[in-house]
Design a protein around this motif. Structure first.
Motif, PDB file in Angstrom:
ATOM      1  N   THR A 164       0.823  -1.204   0.000  1.00 12.01           N
ATOM      2  CA  THR A 164       0.000   0.000   0.000  1.00 12.01           C
ATOM      3  C   THR A 164       0.859   1.256   0.000  1.00 12.01           C
ATOM      4  O   THR A 164       0.577   2.229  -0.721  1.00 12.01           O
ATOM      5  N   GLU A 168       0.777   4.121  -2.859  1.00 13.64           N
ATOM      6  CA  GLU A 168       0.479   5.521  -2.575  1.00 13.64           C
ATOM      7  C   GLU A 168       1.609   6.442  -3.045  1.00 13.64           C
ATOM      8  O   GLU A 168       1.356   7.563  -3.509  1.00 13.64           O
ATOM      9  N   LEU A 231      -7.737   6.819  -3.381  1.00 11.75           N
ATOM     10  CA  LEU A 231      -7.472   5.542  -2.713  1.00 11.75           C
ATOM     11  C   LEU A 231      -8.766   5.029  -2.100  1.00 11.75           C
ATOM     12  O   LEU A 231      -9.426   5.730  -1.330  1.00 11.75           O
ATOM     13  N   GLY A 233     -10.493   1.292  -0.289  1.00 15.67           N
ATOM     14  CA  GLY A 233     -10.072   0.036   0.330  1.00 15.67           C
ATOM     15  C   GLY A 233     -11.227  -0.926   0.494  1.00 15.67           C
ATOM     16  O   GLY A 233     -12.063  -1.093  -0.387  1.00 15.67           O
ATOM     17  N   ILE A 266      -6.277   3.879  -6.827  1.00 21.45           N
ATOM     18  CA  ILE A 266      -5.709   2.741  -6.103  1.00 21.45           C
ATOM     19  C   ILE A 266      -6.826   2.002  -5.374  1.00 21.45           C
ATOM     20  O   ILE A 266      -7.557   2.595  -4.575  1.00 21.45           O
ATOM     21  N   ASP A 268      -7.081  -0.634  -2.734  1.00 22.69           N
ATOM     22  CA  ASP A 268      -6.250  -1.298  -1.738  1.00 22.69           C
ATOM     23  C   ASP A 268      -6.981  -2.491  -1.131  1.00 22.69           C
ATOM     24  O   ASP A 268      -8.211  -2.520  -1.067  1.00 22.69           O
ATOM     25  N   ASP A 269      -6.181  -3.471  -0.699  1.00 22.36           N
ATOM     26  CA  ASP A 269      -6.716  -4.629   0.024  1.00 22.36           C
ATOM     27  C   ASP A 269      -7.764  -5.366  -0.800  1.00 22.36           C
ATOM     28  O   ASP A 269      -8.823  -5.759  -0.293  1.00 22.36           O
ATOM     29  N   SER A 314      -4.006  -3.521  -5.137  1.00 20.49           N
ATOM     30  CA  SER A 314      -3.074  -4.004  -4.123  1.00 20.49           C
ATOM     31  C   SER A 314      -3.771  -5.098  -3.326  1.00 20.49           C
ATOM     32  O   SER A 314      -4.913  -4.905  -2.875  1.00 20.49           O
TER      33      SER A 314
END
Length: 421
Positions: A164, A168, A231, A233, A266, A268-269, A314
């Motif tokens: 992550t 970023e 971003l 998640g 992005i 994430d996770d 990610s």
């Protein structure tokens, strides 16, 4: 930057749409001067004059003069009783009363003109941006090359490996400014695009002080901003990737990937979202392949928007566990971020010691690595130095002494972090 429209026709917006917009502003703000009205709507006097003339002819507004200069700058406008009645009807259909939007066609053309695909990353850019980061040269080269590909990037590896953080930091490679509209209009509906969190303004942007200047001014409906980095998640859902319609205000907020146009998005996770990875992947197949997306209004009207975004996934899971072959084919780069070498781990350990003002000790570092990591077969992951040394610092504060590294405090921190007994 586009030149300011000089007439209502040059805005590309329907005349009556602009009349409704002016009416809603006057309804909400009461008596408004011409300068304030221009600044609020981001429209010049050349555009506003015909609108005001029409509204006065239709008995929707009235004009008064304040001050003694006798210029148009002294004129103020407020709605008549009929105008307030009409404005109430306008507000019930669409309560948007912000800066004038731009057309969908103008937005699409501007996104294409400032495409992130025109931005090229060089080896020197990577070296400068990641100069203070300990990362494998192989991974660094893969990331830098992937940023030029125009294709999605899948970064995977164990939890705590720094995926992550690396993703970023890719946002720091974005260079060049772009133009973002306050809003766009689609089939008579307003979609708010500008987000002050996502679109930080460029320093030193001058405001248009003189709205009476007849020269060609810049179109203030557009804001100059840095390339965006968005971003998301585990909170991401499929619904968030559609237009967000507010039934109270009856206008739309753009989804995150539309706000990210011209920049980086992005996710994430990946694999922890409330929707399944397969559902999310299927939603992205067309946008990543054709660089366009389709959005729908609540009326059912469907329209095309640009998908000019560098997408970075990610995940702790390897790609083959999350998607089928058709989607994996669209992932241009699959980059594994794994454990560090002992030398890389030591560099991070030293950096965190300096940051936390904990005196570094070779003996303590080797004790941590050989007596704990190697004996317990714990990989050397990038997150561990910060997490362990934070506990060393906290213990020193609790005991009222200067922080130091020795076997006792390292055993104590290790036990708290990994065992908890």
């Amino acid at each position: 930057m586009p030149r300011a429209p000089r007439t209502p026709e040059e805005t590309g917006l329907p005349f009556l749409f602009l009349v409704e917009l002016v009416s809603k502003v006057l309804f909400l703000r009461g008596q408004v001067g011409l300068v304030e009205l221009s600044a609020h709507l981001k429209l010049t006097v050349g555009v506003l004059d015909p609108l005001i003339v029409f509204m006065r002819a239709e008995k929707l507004c009235e004009v008064t003069r304040r001050g003694g200069s006798g210029t148009d700058a002294d004129l103020t406008y407020n709605l008549t009783d009929l105008g307030r009645t009409r404005a109430t009807e306008f507000m019930s259909r669409n309560a948007y009363a912000g800066p004038a939007p731009v057309t969908l066609a103008a937005y699409c053309a501007q996104v294409e003109a400032q495409s992130v695909a025109q931005m090229h990353i060089m080896r020197e850019d990577m070296a400068n941006e990641f100069a203070d980061i300990v990362v494998s040269p192989i991974v660094l080269e893969q990331l830098g090359t992937a940023m030029n590909s125009g294709r999605a990037i899948f970064v995977h590896g164990p939890a705590g490996s720094g995926k992550t953080y690396l993703a970023e930091r890719l946002a720091g490679l974005l260079h060049g400014d772009i133009l973002v509209p306050h809003a766009i209009v689609v089939d008579g509906e307003v979609v708010q695009v500008h987000d002050p969190v996502v679109h930080p303004p460029v320093d030193g942007m001058a405001e248009q002080a003189d709205v009476f200047d007849k020269r060609m001014l810049l179109d203030a409906r557009w804001l100059r901003t840095r390339r965006p980095a968005v971003l998301t998640g585990g909170e991401l859902t499929l619904d968030m990737l559609d237009l967000q319609f507010d039934p109270g205000t009856r206008f739309y907020q753009a989804p995150p990937h539309l706000k990210a146009n011209g920049g980086i998005f992005i996710i994430d996770d990946l694999g922890r979202q409330r929707c399944s990875p397969a559902e999310l992947m299927n939603r992205w197949i067309v946008p990543m392949d054709r660089r366009v997306d389709f959005l729908s209004l609540h009326t059912g009207y469907k329209f095309l928007v640009p998908f000019d975004v560098i997408v970075v996934f990610s995940s702790n899971f390897p790609p083959e566990q999350l998607a089928d072959g058709s989607f994996l084919r669209r992932l241009g780069y699959k980059i594994h971020v794994g454990p560090l070498t002992e030398a890389q781990y030591e560099r991070i350990f030293r950096q965190v010691c300096k940051q936390f003002e904990v005196p570094y000790s070779d003996d303590a570092f080797h004790y941590l690595v050989h007596q704990h990591h190697y004996q317990e077969e714990r990989a050397l992951l990038a997150c561990y130095p910060r997490d362990i040394l934070a506990q060393v610092r906290d213990l020193a504060l609790y005991e009222g002494r200067a922080p130091s590294l020795d076997q006792r405090v390292l055993d104590w921190a290790w036990n708290n972090y990994f065992i908890g007994a």
